[in-house]
Design a protein around this motif. Structure first.
Motif, mmCIF file in Angstrom:
data_model
loop_
_atom_site.group_PDB
_atom_site.id
_atom_site.type_symbol
_atom_site.label_atom_id
_atom_site.label_comp_id
_atom_site.label_asym_id
_atom_site.label_seq_id
_atom_site.Cartn_x
_atom_site.Cartn_y
_atom_site.Cartn_z
ATOM 1 N N GLU A 34 44.081 -27.161 -71.041
ATOM 2 C CA GLU A 34 44.334 -25.904 -70.337
ATOM 3 C C GLU A 34 45.567 -25.276 -70.974
ATOM 4 N N THR A 35 45.396 -24.155 -71.686
ATOM 5 C CA THR A 35 46.508 -23.508 -72.370
ATOM 6 C C THR A 35 47.047 -22.349 -71.540
ATOM 7 N N VAL A 36 48.366 -22.306 -71.398
ATOM 8 C CA VAL A 36 49.013 -21.279 -70.587
ATOM 9 C C VAL A 36 50.013 -20.514 -71.442
ATOM 10 N N GLU A 37 49.875 -19.203 -71.474
ATOM 11 C CA GLU A 37 50.858 -18.327 -72.108
ATOM 12 C C GLU A 37 51.835 -17.880 -71.024
ATOM 13 N N LEU A 38 53.076 -18.323 -71.106
ATOM 14 C CA LEU A 38 54.039 -17.986 -70.055
ATOM 15 C C LEU A 38 54.300 -16.490 -69.967
ATOM 16 N N ARG A 39 54.113 -15.769 -71.062
ATOM 17 C CA ARG A 39 54.324 -14.325 -71.024
ATOM 18 C C ARG A 39 53.390 -13.659 -70.017
ATOM 19 N N ASP A 40 52.227 -14.273 -69.764
ATOM 20 C CA ASP A 40 51.260 -13.696 -68.831
ATOM 21 C C ASP A 40 51.680 -13.852 -67.379
ATOM 22 N N VAL A 41 52.588 -14.784 -67.103
ATOM 23 C CA VAL A 41 53.049 -14.992 -65.720
ATOM 24 C C VAL A 41 54.558 -14.771 -65.609
ATOM 25 N N ALA A 42 55.137 -14.082 -66.575
ATOM 26 C CA ALA A 42 56.599 -13.927 -66.620
ATOM 27 C C ALA A 42 57.137 -13.243 -65.369
ATOM 28 N N HIS A 43 56.478 -12.184 -64.920
ATOM 29 C CA HIS A 43 56.963 -11.473 -63.734
ATOM 30 C C HIS A 43 56.881 -12.358 -62.495
ATOM 31 N N ASP A 44 55.810 -13.134 -62.394
ATOM 32 C CA ASP A 44 55.662 -14.038 -61.247
ATOM 33 C C ASP A 44 56.721 -15.139 -61.275
ATOM 34 N N VAL A 45 57.097 -15.594 -62.479
ATOM 35 C CA VAL A 45 58.156 -16.596 -62.603
ATOM 36 C C VAL A 45 59.476 -16.048 -62.060
ATOM 37 N N VAL A 46 59.816 -14.821 -62.454
ATOM 38 C CA VAL A 46 61.057 -14.201 -61.969
ATOM 39 C C VAL A 46 61.002 -14.003 -60.462
ATOM 40 N N PHE A 102 58.931 -18.417 -53.658
ATOM 41 C CA PHE A 102 57.495 -18.537 -53.394
ATOM 42 C C PHE A 102 56.711 -18.113 -54.634
ATOM 43 N N SER A 103 55.657 -18.879 -54.933
ATOM 44 C CA SER A 103 54.800 -18.516 -56.057
ATOM 45 C C SER A 103 53.704 -17.581 -55.579
ATOM 46 N N ALA A 104 53.184 -16.791 -56.510
ATOM 47 C CA ALA A 104 52.122 -15.847 -56.170
ATOM 48 C C ALA A 104 51.232 -15.649 -57.378
ATOM 49 N N GLY A 105 50.036 -15.129 -57.111
ATOM 50 C CA GLY A 105 49.134 -14.784 -58.190
ATOM 51 C C GLY A 105 48.737 -15.990 -59.028
ATOM 52 N N ARG A 106 48.601 -15.765 -60.330
ATOM 53 C CA ARG A 106 48.143 -16.809 -61.234
ATOM 54 C C ARG A 106 49.166 -17.932 -61.361
#
Length: 205
Positions: free
Chosen positions: A44-56, A63-67
């Protein structure tokens, strides 16, 4: 045939990126070694750039949200982890560190982890040892001995000399596969389970 899941994290900021390229090569080497051991691996490959806003957002709210929720669950449930970051100012990227900061502190305990990094020149390669390895050791991960650094020139070789990068990638993939295989056959879930935390040691003071 046993099934094993490896999560591969790339903190590359560009698309395409050399960090993603190294992540894919490490994953391919690990898969080949696991298959040779009679295991059916899934990556399972994850590009952190795709969830960067959710990380911040999680850093701000807790709380986590979305992907991102799905990504965190994948990491926590993985049999092994490949973690690759570009290097800036001789250390991992801010996005990479932010993601590690939001992981549950127990999610990587005892997990086999293969580290990789990319940079412009080999001068930054020691960041794997003085920055990335201590970070994952602190989280009690079981970090593979071989970490892989890829400079720009490593992708093409130098002059008539072949690049040593493919050899390092194969060696690192073999080590991670062996660690994942040992864990599946009854290896310890947490190599540091019997080591008291600082809170426990200070509890009687």
């Amino acid at each position: 045939m046993d099934e094993r899941t490896v999560v591969a994290i790339s903190a590359g900021l560009n698309q395409p990126s050399s960090s993603r390229m190294l992540t894919d090569r490490l994953a391919e080497a690990t898969v080949a070694e696991l298959e040779a051991r009679g295991t059916r691996p899934t990556v399972e490959t994850v590009e952190l750039r795709d969830v960067a806003h959710d990380v911040v957002n999680m850093m701000l709210t807790g709380f986590s949200a979305g992907r991102l929720t799905e990504v965190l669950e994948k990491v926590a449930g993985a049999d092994g982890l490949i973690a690759v970051s570009p290097l800036f100012s001789a250390t991992y990227s801010g996005l990479f560190k932010s993601f590690v900061d939001i992981l549950d502190r127990e999610s990587l305990a005892g997990m086999p982890v293969l580290l990789g990094a990319t940079g412009g020149t080999p001068r930054h390669s020691l960041a794997l040892e003085h920055a990335m390895r201590p970070l994952f050791t602190y989280l009690r991960a079981d970090v593979a001995t071989t970490a892989v650094f890829a400079a720009t020139d490593d992708w093409a070789g130098q002059g008539d000399e072949p690049s040593p990068l493919p050899t390092r990638i194969r060696r690192a993939g073999r080590e991670l596969a062996e660690m994942v295989a040992d864990r599946q056959s009854g290896g310890p879930a947490d190599l540091y389970a019997d080591v008291p935390s600082f809170d426990q040691m200070l509890g009687n003071l």
